[in-house]
Design an enzyme around this catalytic site. Structure first.
Site, mmCIF file in Angstrom:
data_model
loop_
_atom_site.group_PDB
_atom_site.id
_atom_site.type_symbol
_atom_site.label_atom_id
_atom_site.label_comp_id
_atom_site.label_asym_id
_atom_site.label_seq_id
_atom_site.Cartn_x
_atom_site.Cartn_y
_atom_site.Cartn_z
ATOM 1 C CE1 TYR A 240 8.888 17.626 29.198
ATOM 2 C CE2 TYR A 240 8.422 16.792 31.507
ATOM 3 C CZ TYR A 240 9.280 17.394 30.449
ATOM 4 O OH TYR A 240 10.415 18.109 30.782
ATOM 5 N NE ARG B 117 11.073 17.965 54.349
ATOM 6 C CZ ARG B 117 11.829 17.842 55.546
ATOM 7 N NH1 ARG B 117 13.080 18.221 55.811
ATOM 8 N NH2 ARG B 117 11.193 17.136 56.650
ATOM 9 C CE LYS C 47 8.289 23.945 31.036
ATOM 10 N NZ LYS C 47 8.554 23.041 32.357
ATOM 11 C CG ASP D 76 1.237 18.369 32.812
ATOM 12 O OD1 ASP D 76 1.076 19.678 32.596
ATOM 13 O OD2 ASP D 76 2.480 17.826 32.519
#
Length: 395
Positions: A113, A60, A211, A187
């Site tokens: 978004y 992690r 993406k 972004d």
């Protein structure tokens, strides 16, 4: 670990094998799935936690595949460092949580978004964080917003907005943010390789690696890159909130990034041709693509981008019923509400990415019930047009 000839079968099964000796290294990066790492002793633990030694202790907090991917992305964006998160929203959330504070304000671009808008306007509002809007194509609107917001902690925008593909004036917005000494987060998911936001004044660049960079619809991952000191803080927040990415997805994203330049070139060329045809089709009310002279930000896009205008197109079919008939009428192009796959897909923003947003605001911005977003893939342009044209006639 030394071989113990007297060990029982149970012990032999339980213990990890020794790493094979080799004077060679793998050409492709190996997947390293271990969630925890063996450490020699307490002094070495201290050295790892204090940054005096390189290595890993718990996945992690970091693992080799994430470190390799973050380094590749940082170099790609000309940044000092990066951190990989479990999704694009994870990267945005970790960044915003690092910089936001109770009573502070975040300035966000219009047409942001839907989930980013929800994070800032709805979820963070519960903790006393407020927000204001600005037009990312007009730096003077950010200057006015900052003048009214001495408590501003962050500016958030997108290189290309989702879904109408408005273009952010990165140099202008970056200059205004620098003057106010407020970090700017961009972004860059829709525009990898088309420009370098950090070179234009951006502080942090975020990608949804799910993406275009992953490129094969088999990864859920995100990343943020920027100044090392700030990335270290974001990394700590991401670890604390459990937002970091897995080894296997990091490995897949590294594999996908290898072909990114080829895919960006091909999809940009195909998207421009499809946008030209959609724009003159009698069943299409309007087409949004920054490569079209009719796009409101076409001049800015030509100045800011190189090598094309991206893989994304939006067009308005007139209403929800017409959009639904087009989507149902497509024979080969799937309705799949994401983007960036090697195959072309379509999405319907009002019922997917922008679902739950204020209908009046969406209407004012032009995100209408008839709007369809196309993520252009690697197919032949004539095959794609044949499918789109017959679906438009079906509608």
């Amino acid at each position: 670990m030394p071989h113990d000839a007297s060990a029982s079968d149970a012990t032999r099964c339980a213990r990890a094998p020794e790493s094979p000796r080799s004077i060679s290294e793998p050409l492709a990066p190996p997947i390293q799935l271990s969630s925890v790492y063996r450490i020699a002793g307490l002094d070495e633990v201290d050295a790892l936690f204090e940054g005096r030694a390189d290595g890993f202790f718990y996945a992690r907090d970091g693992h080799p595949n994430a470190a390799q991917l973050a380094d590749k992305l940082a170099k790609l964006e000309r940044a000092e460092a990066g951190v990989v998160c479990a999704s694009g929203m994870g990267a945005i959330a970790a960044s915003v949580l690092t910089l936001a504070e109770q009573g502070g304000r975040i300035l966000v671009s219009e047409e942001l978004y839907g989930k980013t808008t929800t994070l800032i306007a709805r979820e963070l509002a519960r903790f006393g964080v407020t927000h204001d809007l600005f037009d990312p194509s007009k730096p003077e609107t950010l200057r006015r917003a900052l003048a009214d917001a001495p408590d501003a902690r962050l500016v958030v925008a997108e290189t290309l907005s989702n879904p109408l593909l408005r273009v952010c004036d990165l140099e202008g917005i970056g200059a205004v943010a620098r003057e106010a000494d407020v970090p700017l987060l961009i972004d860059h998911t829709f525009a990898p390789l088309l420009c370098k936001p950090i070179a234009m004044g951006t502080t942090l660049v975020v990608h949804s690696l799910t993406k275009l960079i992953g490129g094969h619809a088999d990864v859920t991952l995100g990343a943020v890159v920027g100044p090392r000191e700030l990335i270290d803080r974001i990394h700590a927040v991401a670890s604390t909130f459990g937002q970091t990415g897995s080894a296997f997805d990091c490995w897949l994203a590294m594999r996908g990034a290898v072909t990114l330049p080829l895919r960006v070139e091909r999809t940009s060329r195909t998207a421009l041709e499809l946008a030209r045809r959609l724009e003159v089709h009698p069943k299409v009310l309007r087409t949004s693509y920054p490569g079209l002279p009719s796009h409101p930000d076409h001049t800015l896009a030509k100045r800011q981008f190189s090598g094309g205008f991206g893989a994304m197109i939006s067009f308005d079919a007139g209403g929800r019923e017409q959009a639904d008939r087009i989507i149902r009428g497509l024979r080969a192009i799937p309705f799949a509400p994401s983007l960036g796959d090697a195959q072309t897909t379509v999405s319907h923003p009002c019922t997917t990415s922008h679902r739950g947003q204020d209908p009046a605001v969406l209407g004012r911005l032009g995100v209408t019930p008839g709007l369809i977003r196309v993520s252009v893939g690697l197919e032949d342009v004539e095959d794609l047009w044949e499918d789109l044209a017959q679906a438009l006639e079906f509608a």
